[in-house]
Write a protein that holds these residues in place. Sequence first.
Motif, PDB file in Angstrom:
ATOM      1  N   LEU A  39       0.993  -1.272  -0.029  1.00 47.46           N
ATOM      2  CA  LEU A  39       0.167  -0.022   0.121  1.00 47.46           C
ATOM      3  C   LEU A  39       0.881   1.270   0.104  1.00 47.46           C
ATOM      4  CD1 LEU A  39      -2.784   1.368   0.400  1.00 47.46           C
ATOM      5  CD2 LEU A  39      -2.358   1.082   2.676  1.00 47.46           C
ATOM      6  N   TYR A  40       0.477   2.193  -0.663  1.00 41.36           N
ATOM      7  CA  TYR A  40       0.801   3.543  -0.841  1.00 41.36           C
ATOM      8  C   TYR A  40      -0.173   4.279   0.065  1.00 41.36           C
ATOM      9  CZ  TYR A  40       4.090   2.854  -4.755  1.00 41.36           C
ATOM     10  OH  TYR A  40       5.248   2.427  -5.539  1.00 41.36           O
ATOM     11  N   TYR A 190       8.625   2.404  -7.605  1.00 38.91           N
ATOM     12  CA  TYR A 190       8.625   1.367  -6.819  1.00 38.91           C
ATOM     13  C   TYR A 190       7.770   0.280  -7.379  1.00 38.91           C
ATOM     14  CZ  TYR A 190      11.803   3.795  -3.739  1.00 38.91           C
ATOM     15  OH  TYR A 190      12.871   4.359  -3.004  1.00 38.91           O
ATOM     16  N   ASP A 191       6.755   0.567  -8.026  1.00 38.60           N
ATOM     17  CA  ASP A 191       5.973  -0.205  -8.669  1.00 38.60           C
ATOM     18  C   ASP A 191       6.429  -1.501  -9.363  1.00 38.60           C
ATOM     19  OD1 ASP A 191       3.422   0.851  -7.549  1.00 38.60           O
ATOM     20  OD2 ASP A 191       2.778   1.527  -9.299  1.00 38.60           O
ATOM     21  N   SER A 192       7.665  -1.152 -10.201  1.00 39.48           N
ATOM     22  CA  SER A 192       8.219  -2.098 -11.014  1.00 39.48           C
ATOM     23  C   SER A 192       9.225  -2.983 -10.408  1.00 39.48           C
ATOM     24  CB  SER A 192       9.192  -1.208 -12.115  1.00 39.48           C
ATOM     25  OG  SER A 192       8.245  -0.194 -12.696  1.00 39.48           O
ATOM     26  N   TYR A 193       9.424  -2.662  -8.868  1.00 42.84           N
ATOM     27  CA  TYR A 193      10.322  -3.477  -8.144  1.00 42.84           C
ATOM     28  C   TYR A 193       9.644  -4.345  -7.006  1.00 42.84           C
ATOM     29  CZ  TYR A 193      13.715  -0.382 -10.471  1.00 42.84           C
ATOM     30  OH  TYR A 193      14.419  -0.057 -11.314  1.00 42.84           O
ATOM     31  N   PHE A 194       9.444  -3.535  -5.989  1.00 45.34           N
ATOM     32  CA  PHE A 194       8.796  -4.637  -4.784  1.00 45.34           C
ATOM     33  C   PHE A 194       7.305  -4.215  -4.553  1.00 45.34           C
ATOM     34  CE2 PHE A 194      11.052  -0.988  -3.114  1.00 45.34           C
ATOM     35  CZ  PHE A 194      10.084  -0.256  -2.207  1.00 45.34           C
ATOM     36  N   MET A 195       6.732  -3.224  -5.166  1.00 42.90           N
ATOM     37  CA  MET A 195       5.452  -2.713  -4.699  1.00 42.90           C
ATOM     38  C   MET A 195       4.458  -2.945  -5.929  1.00 42.90           C
ATOM     39  SD  MET A 195       5.397  -0.985  -2.034  1.00 42.90           S
ATOM     40  CE  MET A 195       3.825   0.183  -1.945  1.00 42.90           C
ATOM     41  N   GLU A 196       4.617  -4.127  -6.533  1.00 45.46           N
ATOM     42  CA  GLU A 196       3.686  -4.680  -7.518  1.00 45.46           C
ATOM     43  C   GLU A 196       2.146  -4.998  -6.900  1.00 45.46           C
ATOM     44  OE1 GLU A 196       7.209  -7.408  -7.891  1.00 45.46           O
ATOM     45  OE2 GLU A 196       6.548  -6.617  -5.896  1.00 45.46           O
ATOM     46  N   TYR A 197       1.288  -4.929  -7.746  1.00 40.62           N
ATOM     47  CA  TYR A 197       0.086  -5.066  -7.051  1.00 40.62           C
ATOM     48  C   TYR A 197      -0.426  -4.214  -6.001  1.00 40.62           C
ATOM     49  CZ  TYR A 197       1.239  -9.253  -9.894  1.00 40.62           C
ATOM     50  OH  TYR A 197       1.739 -10.036 -11.099  1.00 40.62           O
TER      51      TYR A 197
END
Length: 204
Positions: A39-40, A190-197
């Motif tokens: 979550l952001y 960070y979506d492309s690294y560890f914050m996917e979905y």
Amino acid sequence: MPFKKLHPEIKEKLAKLEIETPTPLQRKSIPVIKSGMNLYCTAPKGAGKTTTLILTTLQKLKCEAVGDAPRAIILVENKEKALEILDQFLVYTRHTSLRPYVAHEKMHIDLQKSEILEGIDILISTPKNLNKLFLLNGVHTSQLKIFSIDDADFLIQQTAYAALLSITQSVIKCQYVIYAEEMTAKLARYDSYFMEYSKKISLS
């Protein structure tokens, strides 16, 4: 109401502190964090971000010490912020078996390693220091449940940004929650690294 579904020890502490009603941010974010999603969480100062971080960390750890390896990591900008967060955690953990611990650049790294290996539940640290601990195998992440970043606006600094990417590459699996005042393009990367979905909750 999110507070009604929290661990009994958390509800008891909230009652003693005379905190009866969750903030709008807590009402939105606590159920999502409890669900296990990345979550952001963006909201202005004073919206209750740090309290949300503390409550959800205690909830994830069920208010009790387990094993030796940290089950929660809190990333902060500097030593002063780390000690401030520790003080806020102690308000809630004083009558539990939970073991919060602060590690920062001003401490000798070997001392940090030995104290962490003695057994902690919550590790509060800065990106640079935590990355150094990871590189020296000073933190085991096999039991890690939740990784939170408080006031993540500092990640605009390239050194902190790079350190976090390095740290997360060493973590096999856990939940990430990023708290900030606003969503920036750099955080969105960070979506492309560890914050996917991940999910995004924002209060303006």
